[in-house]
Scaffold this active site. Structure first.
Site, short mmCIF file in Angstrom:
data_model
loop_
_atom_site.label_atom_id
_atom_site.label_comp_id
_atom_site.label_asym_id
_atom_site.label_seq_id
_atom_site.Cartn_x
_atom_site.Cartn_y
_atom_site.Cartn_z
N HIS A 164 0.83 -1.20 0.00
CA HIS A 164 0.00 0.00 0.00
C HIS A 164 0.86 1.25 0.00
O HIS A 164 1.94 1.26 0.58
CB HIS A 164 -0.98 0.03 1.17
CG HIS A 164 -0.38 -0.16 2.53
ND1 HIS A 164 0.12 -1.37 2.98
CD2 HIS A 164 -0.22 0.72 3.55
CE1 HIS A 164 0.55 -1.23 4.23
NE2 HIS A 164 0.38 0.04 4.60
N HIS A 167 0.93 5.17 1.05
CA HIS A 167 0.30 6.19 1.90
C HIS A 167 0.35 7.54 1.19
O HIS A 167 1.40 7.95 0.69
CB HIS A 167 1.08 6.37 3.21
CG HIS A 167 1.00 5.22 4.15
ND1 HIS A 167 0.10 5.15 5.18
CD2 HIS A 167 1.74 4.08 4.22
CE1 HIS A 167 0.28 4.03 5.85
NE2 HIS A 167 1.28 3.35 5.30
#
Ligand SMILES: [Zn+2]
Length: 133
Positions: A97, A99
């Site tokens: 992922h 951010h």
């Protein structure tokens, strides 16, 4: 199944701000700033290191588009775009992922602390040869 796969499959709700057939973006449940967003591939891949390049490029395209939206629509003053790789670097969910962390001069809208101290002097030539070997 990991929590981001559960979100991608619709089994766990999330505040989704972008979705296509390969990528999903949603608000972080424990935001460090106003608008803190995560961009994830729907397909499980552990981290930046093992994400296939075509998918990685698409994740980063979406991250760029959303970063511009955050800048324009939330009127933040800056943004940190980062991904943590493995626990030692702060990766807590083992599903790649990115951010997007909007930054504000108004400190009421964020609680972000990055600290980059300097390490002791090192042999730079040795370091470069270790990296590129
Ligand atoms: Zn997963």
């Amino acid at each position: 199944m990991c929590i981001f796969c559960e979100i991608a499959n619709g089994n766990i709700p999330a505040n989704i701000v972008y979705e296509d057939d390969q990528v999903l973006a949603f608000l972080d449940v424990a935001p460090t700033s106003y608008g803190h967003t995560l961009v994830v591939p729907k397909q499980h891949t552990e981290s930046f290191l093992d994400c296939n390049p075509a998918l990685l490029h698409h994740v980063m395209d979406v991250a760029q588009q959303l970063s511009n939206k955050l800048m324009n629509n939330l009127n933040c003053d800056g943004i940190n775009v980062l991904t943590n790789v493995k626990e030692a670097a702060g990766q807590t969910i083992p599903h790649f992922h990115v951010h997007l962390i909007p930054r504000y001069e108004d400190s009421a809208k964020e609680n972000v602390k990055f600290q980059f101290g300097e390490i002791d002097k090192i042999d730079v030539e040795q370091l470069v040869s270790n990296i590129i070997r």
